[in-house]
Design a protein around this motif. Structure first.
Motif, PDB file in Angstrom:
ATOM      1  N   ALA A  55      16.952  40.990  13.497  1.00 51.36           N
ATOM      2  CA  ALA A  55      17.169  39.544  13.557  1.00 51.36           C
ATOM      3  C   ALA A  55      17.007  38.898  12.185  1.00 51.36           C
ATOM      4  O   ALA A  55      17.726  37.945  11.841  1.00 51.36           O
ATOM      5  CB  ALA A  55      16.210  38.912  14.559  1.00 51.36           C
ATOM      6  N   VAL A  56      16.066  39.407  11.397  1.00 55.94           N
ATOM      7  CA  VAL A  56      15.834  38.849  10.064  1.00 55.94           C
ATOM      8  C   VAL A  56      17.061  39.074   9.172  1.00 55.94           C
ATOM      9  O   VAL A  56      17.517  38.174   8.457  1.00 55.94           O
ATOM     10  CB  VAL A  56      14.580  39.485   9.425  1.00 55.94           C
ATOM     11  CG1 VAL A  56      14.403  38.982   7.994  1.00 55.94           C
ATOM     12  CG2 VAL A  56      13.344  39.161  10.253  1.00 55.94           C
ATOM     13  N   ALA A  57      17.613  40.285   9.226  1.00 56.41           N
ATOM     14  CA  ALA A  57      18.797  40.592   8.427  1.00 56.41           C
ATOM     15  C   ALA A  57      19.986  39.759   8.881  1.00 56.41           C
ATOM     16  O   ALA A  57      20.785  39.297   8.052  1.00 56.41           O
ATOM     17  CB  ALA A  57      19.114  42.075   8.527  1.00 56.41           C
ATOM     18  N   LEU A  60      25.789  44.915   4.234  1.00 57.33           N
ATOM     19  CA  LEU A  60      25.961  46.115   5.070  1.00 57.33           C
ATOM     20  C   LEU A  60      24.643  46.597   5.672  1.00 57.33           C
ATOM     21  O   LEU A  60      24.292  47.772   5.581  1.00 57.33           O
ATOM     22  CB  LEU A  60      26.611  47.244   4.246  1.00 57.33           C
ATOM     23  CG  LEU A  60      27.958  46.903   3.598  1.00 57.33           C
ATOM     24  CD1 LEU A  60      28.503  48.084   2.833  1.00 57.33           C
ATOM     25  CD2 LEU A  60      28.954  46.437   4.643  1.00 57.33           C
ATOM     26  N   HIS A  61      23.926  45.689   6.336  1.00 62.98           N
ATOM     27  CA  HIS A  61      22.735  46.116   7.077  1.00 62.98           C
ATOM     28  C   HIS A  61      23.109  46.729   8.427  1.00 62.98           C
ATOM     29  O   HIS A  61      22.267  47.251   9.147  1.00 62.98           O
ATOM     30  CB  HIS A  61      21.768  44.943   7.276  1.00 62.98           C
ATOM     31  CG  HIS A  61      22.395  43.734   7.918  1.00 62.98           C
ATOM     32  ND1 HIS A  61      22.497  43.596   9.273  1.00 62.98           N
ATOM     33  CD2 HIS A  61      22.948  42.626   7.377  1.00 62.98           C
ATOM     34  CE1 HIS A  61      23.073  42.440   9.558  1.00 62.98           C
ATOM     35  NE2 HIS A  61      23.370  41.825   8.420  1.00 62.98           N
ATOM     36  N   ARG A  62      24.373  46.631   8.784  1.00 61.87           N
ATOM     37  CA  ARG A  62      24.973  47.343   9.916  1.00 61.87           C
ATOM     38  C   ARG A  62      26.442  47.543   9.565  1.00 61.87           C
ATOM     39  O   ARG A  62      26.930  46.993   8.574  1.00 61.87           O
ATOM     40  CB  ARG A  62      24.854  46.542  11.215  1.00 61.87           C
ATOM     41  CG  ARG A  62      25.397  45.130  11.122  1.00 61.87           C
ATOM     42  CD  ARG A  62      25.361  44.395  12.442  1.00 61.87           C
ATOM     43  NE  ARG A  62      25.648  42.984  12.281  1.00 61.87           N
ATOM     44  CZ  ARG A  62      26.858  42.458  12.135  1.00 61.87           C
ATOM     45  NH1 ARG A  62      27.908  43.254  12.133  1.00 61.87           N
ATOM     46  NH2 ARG A  62      27.035  41.158  11.984  1.00 61.87           N
ATOM     47  N   THR A  63      27.125  48.338  10.347  1.00 67.05           N
ATOM     48  CA  THR A  63      28.557  48.491  10.072  1.00 67.05           C
ATOM     49  C   THR A  63      29.323  47.349  10.726  1.00 67.05           C
ATOM     50  O   THR A  63      28.787  46.633  11.581  1.00 67.05           O
ATOM     51  CB  THR A  63      29.074  49.847  10.598  1.00 67.05           C
ATOM     52  OG1 THR A  63      30.352  50.122  10.032  1.00 67.05           O
ATOM     53  CG2 THR A  63      29.199  49.841  12.112  1.00 67.05           C
ATOM     54  N   ASN A  64      30.548  47.167  10.316  1.00 68.70           N
ATOM     55  CA  ASN A  64      31.409  46.154  10.920  1.00 68.70           C
ATOM     56  C   ASN A  64      32.269  46.792  12.009  1.00 68.70           C
ATOM     57  O   ASN A  64      32.651  47.963  11.899  1.00 68.70           O
ATOM     58  CB  ASN A  64      32.320  45.532   9.859  1.00 68.70           C
ATOM     59  CG  ASN A  64      31.549  44.700   8.849  1.00 68.70           C
ATOM     60  OD1 ASN A  64      30.721  43.883   9.229  1.00 68.70           O
ATOM     61  ND2 ASN A  64      31.820  44.913   7.572  1.00 68.70           N
TER      62      ASN A  64
END
Length: 255
Positions: free
Chosen positions: A57-59, A69-73
């Motif tokens: 949630a913070v990212a 890119l804290h996760r992929t798209n």
């Protein structure tokens, strides 16, 4: 690099400049200009293999556009890959390498000067890379899924999500015919529930959830009543179900 066609002051700067410099130097020095080695390194990286589902949630609050890119798209398959996937699932895909190109299928609305003879609807089962490209007679399905028009160079394809894509998957004769072929391929002797599970495994490489299985069972019952079919294995029922699976977002998007 957001603007691959513009590296000047009007272009958008890369989000990870140091990483871009490293990959460029690594590509030249260690990988000997090998694109295969570079692609292999990228797709085996942790960033590429992450899920697109938000977990931090913070990212998400700090970087809602996921520039860091804290996760992929979420990625949509290209039109060619979607067509190849439909052929693979239906059992029609011809894995042969090489050979002459296949003339493009022309529907009744594709008219114009120099109109060539039409090719087969399924392209002889060949992968999309072997389908002939004629600039004045481009596949409506490929155009709907952002295949570049071959008049100008394009550094990066557009990635859209428009109603025409859903309409193509619902109405294109190629998709309809491959749904019928898939229904013919699926073992008719299986229990309907087992047949649904097998088709989910074929399309999505996973079994259906309990809710999905219940919805599939309800849909099959409705189609059986619609066709007044005495046989629960009636091909029309399962062709409709196969067509539904082709239209599930999971079939054309990578999460």
């Amino acid at each position: 690099m957001p603007t691959v066609d513009n590296f000047g002051v009007l272009g958008q700067p890369p989000s990870h400049l140091e990483l871009l410099d490293y990959l460029a130097a690594h590509f030249v020095k260690e990988q000997g200009w090998s694109l295969k080695k570079l692609i292999r390194e990228v797709v085996l990286s942790r960033s590429y293999q992450m899920s697109s589902l938000p977990t931090d949630a913070v990212a998400e609050q700090a970087d809602p556009e996921n520039l860091l890119l804290h996760r992929t798209n979420v990625r949509r398959l290209e039109g060619e890959a979607i067509r190849d996937a439909i052929l693979a699932v239906s059992g029609r895909l011809d894995p042969k390498l090489g050979g002459p190109s296949i003339p493009i299928y022309l529907n009744d609305f594709m008219e114009g000067r120099g109109r060539p003879a039409s090719g087969p609807l399924d392209g002889d089962g060949r992968r999309s890379i072997y389908i002939r490209v004629r600039r004045n007679f481009l596949s409506p399905m490929m155009l709907a899924f952002d295949t570049p028009i071959p008049f100008n160079a394009m550094g990066r394809r557009n990635i859209s999500n428009v109603p025409a894509q859903a309409l193509i998957l619902m109405n294109d004769p190629f998709v309809v015919e491959e749904a019928k072929r898939w229904a013919q391929r699926a073992p008719a002797h299986l229990d309907p529930g087992d047949r649904v599970r097998q088709m989910y495994l074929t399309a999505f490489s996973r079994p259906p959830s309990s809710d999905e299985l219940a919805e599939a069972t309800s849909f099959l019952a409705e189609q059986r009543a619609l066709y007044a079919a005495a046989d629960p294995a009636d091909e029309r029922i399962w062709a409709d179900f196969a067509h539904v699976l082709f239209n599930v977002k999971e079939f054309i998007y990578l999460n």
